[in-house]
Design a protein around this motif. Sequence first.
Motif, short mmCIF file in Angstrom:
data_model
loop_
_atom_site.label_atom_id
_atom_site.label_comp_id
_atom_site.label_asym_id
_atom_site.label_seq_id
_atom_site.Cartn_x
_atom_site.Cartn_y
_atom_site.Cartn_z
N HIS A 376 0.80 -1.22 0.00
CA HIS A 376 0.00 0.00 0.00
C HIS A 376 0.84 1.27 0.00
O HIS A 376 0.29 2.37 -0.08
CB HIS A 376 -0.94 0.00 1.21
N ASN A 377 2.15 1.13 0.08
CA ASN A 377 3.02 2.32 0.07
C ASN A 377 4.44 1.89 -0.29
O ASN A 377 4.73 0.70 -0.46
CB ASN A 377 3.00 3.03 1.43
N THR A 378 5.32 2.87 -0.39
CA THR A 378 6.69 2.60 -0.83
C THR A 378 7.42 1.70 0.17
O THR A 378 8.18 0.79 -0.23
CB THR A 378 7.47 3.91 -1.00
N GLU A 379 7.22 1.93 1.45
CA GLU A 379 7.88 1.11 2.47
C GLU A 379 7.52 -0.35 2.31
O GLU A 379 8.39 -1.24 2.35
CB GLU A 379 7.48 1.61 3.87
N GLN A 380 6.24 -0.63 2.13
CA GLN A 380 5.81 -2.02 1.95
C GLN A 380 6.32 -2.59 0.63
O GLN A 380 6.64 -3.77 0.55
CB GLN A 380 4.29 -2.10 2.01
N LEU A 381 6.42 -1.75 -0.39
CA LEU A 381 6.97 -2.20 -1.67
C LEU A 381 8.42 -2.64 -1.50
O LEU A 381 8.84 -3.69 -2.02
CB LEU A 381 6.87 -1.07 -2.70
N VAL A 382 9.19 -1.85 -0.78
CA VAL A 382 10.59 -2.19 -0.52
C VAL A 382 10.69 -3.52 0.22
O VAL A 382 11.47 -4.40 -0.16
CB VAL A 382 11.28 -1.07 0.29
N GLN A 383 9.90 -3.67 1.27
CA GLN A 383 9.99 -4.88 2.09
C GLN A 383 9.55 -6.12 1.32
O GLN A 383 10.17 -7.19 1.45
CB GLN A 383 9.16 -4.70 3.36
N ALA A 384 8.50 -5.99 0.52
CA ALA A 384 8.02 -7.15 -0.24
C ALA A 384 9.04 -7.56 -1.30
O ALA A 384 9.36 -8.75 -1.45
CB ALA A 384 6.68 -6.83 -0.89
N ALA A 385 9.58 -6.58 -2.03
CA ALA A 385 10.57 -6.89 -3.06
C ALA A 385 11.83 -7.50 -2.44
O ALA A 385 12.38 -8.49 -2.94
CB ALA A 385 10.91 -5.63 -3.85
N LYS A 386 12.27 -6.90 -1.32
CA LYS A 386 13.47 -7.40 -0.64
C LYS A 386 13.28 -8.84 -0.19
O LYS A 386 14.19 -9.69 -0.34
CB LYS A 386 13.76 -6.50 0.56
N ARG A 387 12.10 -9.13 0.34
CA ARG A 387 11.80 -10.47 0.84
C ARG A 387 11.97 -11.51 -0.26
O ARG A 387 12.57 -12.57 -0.05
CB ARG A 387 10.36 -10.45 1.37
N TYR A 388 11.44 -11.22 -1.42
CA TYR A 388 11.54 -12.19 -2.52
C TYR A 388 12.93 -12.20 -3.16
O TYR A 388 13.42 -13.25 -3.58
CB TYR A 388 10.50 -11.87 -3.59
N LEU A 389 13.56 -11.05 -3.24
CA LEU A 389 14.85 -10.96 -3.93
C LEU A 389 15.97 -11.66 -3.18
O LEU A 389 16.88 -12.24 -3.80
CB LEU A 389 15.21 -9.49 -4.16
N ILE A 390 15.92 -11.63 -1.85
CA ILE A 390 17.03 -12.22 -1.09
C ILE A 390 16.78 -13.67 -0.70
O ILE A 390 17.71 -14.37 -0.30
CB ILE A 390 17.34 -11.38 0.17
N ASP A 391 15.56 -14.13 -0.81
CA ASP A 391 15.22 -15.50 -0.41
C ASP A 391 14.84 -16.30 -1.65
O ASP A 391 13.68 -16.30 -2.08
CB ASP A 391 14.07 -15.48 0.60
N ALA A 392 15.81 -17.01 -2.22
CA ALA A 392 15.58 -17.75 -3.47
C ALA A 392 14.53 -18.84 -3.29
O ALA A 392 13.73 -19.10 -4.21
CB ALA A 392 16.88 -18.34 -3.97
N HIS A 393 14.50 -19.47 -2.12
CA HIS A 393 13.53 -20.54 -1.89
C HIS A 393 12.11 -19.98 -1.85
O HIS A 393 11.19 -20.54 -2.49
CB HIS A 393 13.84 -21.24 -0.57
N LEU A 394 11.92 -18.88 -1.15
CA LEU A 394 10.60 -18.26 -1.08
C LEU A 394 10.18 -17.78 -2.47
O LEU A 394 9.01 -17.91 -2.86
CB LEU A 394 10.64 -17.07 -0.11
N ARG A 395 11.13 -17.22 -3.19
CA ARG A 395 10.86 -16.73 -4.54
C ARG A 395 10.39 -17.87 -5.45
O ARG A 395 9.39 -17.73 -6.17
CB ARG A 395 12.14 -16.10 -5.10
N GLN A 396 11.09 -18.98 -5.38
CA GLN A 396 10.72 -20.12 -6.22
C GLN A 396 9.36 -20.69 -5.80
O GLN A 396 8.53 -21.04 -6.65
CB GLN A 396 11.78 -21.21 -6.12
N GLN A 397 9.13 -20.75 -4.52
CA GLN A 397 7.88 -21.30 -4.00
C GLN A 397 6.68 -20.46 -4.45
O GLN A 397 5.68 -20.98 -4.95
CB GLN A 397 7.93 -21.36 -2.48
N ALA A 398 6.78 -19.13 -4.31
CA ALA A 398 5.69 -18.25 -4.73
C ALA A 398 5.50 -18.31 -6.25
O ALA A 398 4.36 -18.32 -6.75
CB ALA A 398 5.99 -16.82 -4.29
N GLY A 399 6.61 -18.36 -6.98
CA GLY A 399 6.53 -18.43 -8.43
C GLY A 399 5.85 -19.70 -8.91
O GLY A 399 5.04 -19.67 -9.84
#
Length: 425
Positions: A376-399
């Motif tokens: 809903h805002n830039t702060e949340q955008l940063v946190q969501a993107a960071k979460r997926y970008l640094i965690d390859a397992h989470l990224r693959q799972q969501a994908g």
Amino acid sequence: MRQINFVRWFYTLSLYLLIPLIILRLLWRGLRAPAYWQRWSERFGFISSLPPHSLWIHAVSMGEVQAAIPLIQTLSNRFPHHPILVTTMTPTGSQRVKAVFAEQVWHVYLPYDLPDAVARFLKRTQPQLLILLETELWPNLLQACQQRLIPVILVNARLSAQSSAKYQRIAGFMRQILTSLVAIAAQTQVDANRFIELGVPATQIQVTGNIKFDSRSPAHYATQAKQLRHQCGNQRVIWIAASTHEGEEKLVLEAFSRLKAEIKALLLILVPRHPERFNRVALLCQQHGYLVSRRSQNQPCTAITDIYLGDTMGELPLLYAASDVAFVGGSLVPIGGHNLLEPAAAGLPIIVGTYVFECEEICRQLLAEQAGQQVHNTEQLVQAAKRYLIDAHLRQQAGEQGRWFVEKNQGALERVLSMIYAYIK
């Protein structure tokens, strides 16, 4: 009935009175996209006569054209002796039709919904069937088709809560418009229920699903995506911000700046929605001090490129295939969101903003499948993107959740085609 006729009369009179403003708008848009200065006669129904008895598909802009590609290809292959007419309203839609189909189909702009323009257009095209995509409901066009016994089918139909509420204010008029359709292929049961609330008989509606689930990227995109990643540096993680609008690039660049400070190998692929904004977005990125490579100018994306600007048309699926995490634009500003199924099909975690009323049901389902996150805002955008970008397992799972969601919902195209076949002579 008197009230309905008054609404139609007022609607038509308003359109005629607005013509000077419409022309001024075309002139204004042409300052940034010169294609808006061309082919004005088509917008008033002045076209050369086309082969009669065509199968006519109307897709307002590039997004709808992209969704209609498998439908158009199937109709062309199955009915090779029937002319195919594709109309759009925007130059980007026109360009996409020509890029994909070249001389395989006829293309002109749909005229404005003025009775004389519509009559002129229908006289010179004489289609045997009209297929409308999504919510392109033009009262005078539908009435003219009904008078000429041209069946009209609304496919991939959707109706947001906002649009439904507006239509309820003129429910009698909308009922007359909607009942002129011979069939409606709704994306979801929610959409179907909203049409029924407006007076469409339930027997006239079939829930077929969303034909965007059945879109396929060209096979060579996978190879090209690998080549692009290799160019940019195989060790880099890639965040794509796609279909962005005015005001969103600033928010994305703020988020990118913060992410880049922590993830040195991060590359941003930025894809503005409208071509007339490409140069301005490129300048905005440069003003932030970033090294920008522009795809339209064949500038290579190298290991030192900060932002790769996807300033071409029709290549978004390729750029998704080269990326790791997607933000889909039109959602941090009140546009309503864009196609979430393309990044899901590419196996990317999806981030969307608050405004998703144009794709609310698909968004709800993808979030329920844990295939992405809403911010809903830039702060949340940063946190969501960071979460997926640094965690390859989470990224693959969501994908994988997103990819599975797309695969399990395929089949809408065949259901839609079976409805259409019944009206082709």
